[in-house]
Scaffold this active site. Structure first.
Site, PDB file in Angstrom:
ATOM      1  N   GLU A 103       4.027  38.104  44.537  1.00  0.00           N
ATOM      2  CA  GLU A 103       4.694  39.148  43.759  1.00  0.00           C
ATOM      3  C   GLU A 103       3.927  40.462  43.791  1.00  0.00           C
ATOM      4  OE1 GLU A 103       6.479  35.428  42.896  1.00  0.00           O
ATOM      5  OE2 GLU A 103       4.362  36.002  42.733  1.00  0.00           O
ATOM      6  N   PHE A 132       7.234  35.803  36.563  1.00  0.00           N
ATOM      7  CA  PHE A 132       6.353  36.140  37.682  1.00  0.00           C
ATOM      8  C   PHE A 132       5.974  37.610  37.713  1.00  0.00           C
ATOM      9  CE2 PHE A 132       8.551  32.509  40.222  1.00  0.00           C
ATOM     10  CZ  PHE A 132       8.031  31.581  39.330  1.00  0.00           C
ATOM     11  N   ILE A 133       6.555  38.408  36.824  1.00  0.00           N
ATOM     12  CA  ILE A 133       6.166  39.815  36.740  1.00  0.00           C
ATOM     13  C   ILE A 133       4.688  39.944  36.387  1.00  0.00           C
ATOM     14  CG2 ILE A 133       6.734  40.135  34.295  1.00  0.00           C
ATOM     15  CD1 ILE A 133       7.702  42.895  34.931  1.00  0.00           C
ATOM     16  N   PHE A 162      11.852  34.775  39.010  1.00  0.00           N
ATOM     17  CA  PHE A 162      11.842  34.552  37.562  1.00  0.00           C
ATOM     18  C   PHE A 162      11.050  35.678  36.903  1.00  0.00           C
ATOM     19  CE2 PHE A 162      12.512  30.386  39.382  1.00  0.00           C
ATOM     20  CZ  PHE A 162      13.477  29.815  38.559  1.00  0.00           C
ATOM     21  N   GLU A 222      11.393  36.974  47.647  1.00  0.00           N
ATOM     22  CA  GLU A 222      11.241  35.596  48.125  1.00  0.00           C
ATOM     23  C   GLU A 222      12.598  34.916  48.283  1.00  0.00           C
ATOM     24  OE1 GLU A 222       7.187  35.458  45.439  1.00  0.00           O
ATOM     25  OE2 GLU A 222       8.940  34.281  44.860  1.00  0.00           O
ATOM     26  N   HIS A 226       8.956  29.446  33.473  1.00  0.00           N
ATOM     27  CA  HIS A 226      10.136  29.952  34.171  1.00  0.00           C
ATOM     28  C   HIS A 226      11.266  30.318  33.204  1.00  0.00           C
ATOM     29  CE1 HIS A 226       7.977  27.642  37.220  1.00  0.00           C
ATOM     30  NE2 HIS A 226       8.652  28.292  38.148  1.00  0.00           N
TER      31      HIS A 226
END
Length: 329
Positions: A60, A86-87, A83, A29, A129
């Site tokens: 993601e 976001f995994i 960040f 992104e 985050h």
């Protein structure tokens, strides 16, 4: 050797990898026109084009899915998740696909992808985050996990990660991006799975990961004035982990402090402690193993509260005093 920022070291490694291997491409992104959420891909789309530095939708799971598929066909994708939090959206692709395919296909298929992501606190970005989730991926067989603490390691380990035939999770702490270190201009690789002795000492071993390495080094400078000699070990890679360097240091000092930013409960610090506790060295320790880690709370957005939630230099100094009470700092 010139001095550059950690961020520049990452950018250089990506630039060199793109130049040296046509199979390498980047996706994520805002990594193209914008140059990445933190600027790590600045200028690369202009240099290599939109096919090799690809802006993606805000998905993601799609980013990771494309990476897995393309890696299986011989490409070497490097994905950026802005960040590390976001995994969580990409866990199925990374945990159930990327990590398992080589095993489930009896070694006939490889997934040489790299997931780069910005981790950790210090920017007041709030609970969604600012997490340190590297322990999640370190728990998964099939994934390699890297956590460089300085610019030199960042460039060398990123090159090694991109060349590796396994999926590699590459965690970059946000506060390290602006730090400066001595880095060669030429391309180089640092072997994955080899820890580094950042400082030699004889009284206490501090095993620190990520941002905690610089804090451990600062604490070591403070207590050195009072006659305490600290050895700082940076694993650099959580998986594979260099047991030998860690245990050799502990054998010498016979005292151990483990410092991670990630939440202490069920964290990687416990894994490090258990390796020592399960070794023959445990009977010769002069003090109990001390673990420092984040508080069991969502990361606060308020800056002062954020500092209370994770270990600081003062926390490490207090731990040293706990192990060697005669230290009066």
């Amino acid at each position: 050797m010139r001095s550059i920022t950690y961020l520049k070291a990452i950018n250089e490694a990506l630039d060199e990898a793109l130049a040296n291997d046509a199979c390498v491409f980047l996706l994520g992104e805002d990594i193209g026109v914008y140059g990445g959420g933190f600027g790590a891909t600045q200028g690369l789309q202009e240099k290599y084009g939109k096919l090799r530095v690809r802006d993606t939708p805000i998905s993601e799971s799609a980013i990771a899915g494309v990476a897995v598929g393309s890696a299986m066909t011989g490409m070497r994708p490097v994905i950026e998740l802005q960040f590390s939090d976001f995994i969580t959206v990409a866990m199925d692709q990374l945990v159930n696909q990327a990590a398992k395919i080589h095993y489930m296909y009896s070694g006939k298929a490889n997934v040489p992808l790299v997931m780069r992501t910005a981790a950790g606190s210090g920017t007041g970005a709030g609970a969604q985050h600012s997490q340190s989730l590297e322990n999640w991926t370190a728990h998964i067989p099939g994934l390699k996990v890297i956590q460089p603490s300085d610019a030199y390691d960042a460039k060398g380990l990123l090159h090694a990660a991109i060349k590796d035939n396994n999926p590699v999770m590459f965690y970059e702490h946000k506060l390290l991006y602006k730090t400066i270190g001595r880095v060669p201009e030429e391309s180089y690789s640092i072997p994955i799975g080899v820890a580094d002795i950042k400082r030699s000492g004889k009284d206490i071993t501090i095993i620190a990961t990520g941002i905690m390495v610089s804090k451990a080094l600062e604490a070591a400078e403070i207590v050195e004035k009072f006659g305490v000699s600290i050895e700082v070990i940076d694993p650099r890679t959580l998986v594979p982990l260099d047991h030998k360097t860690i245990l050799t240091s502990v054998k010498k000092t016979q005292r151990v402090i483990i410092a991670t930013e990630a939440v202490k409960s069920s964290g990687f610090g416990a894994e490090l402690a258990s390796i020592i506790a399960e070794s023959k060295l445990v009977m010769n320790l002069k003090a109990p193993i001390v673990r420092l880690g984040g508080e069991f709370v969502p990361m606060p957005a308020q800056k002062l509260l954020e500092t209370y939630a994770i270990p600081q230099v003062e926390s490490i100094v207090e731990a040293i005093k706990q192990i060697i009470p005669e230290v009066e700092v």
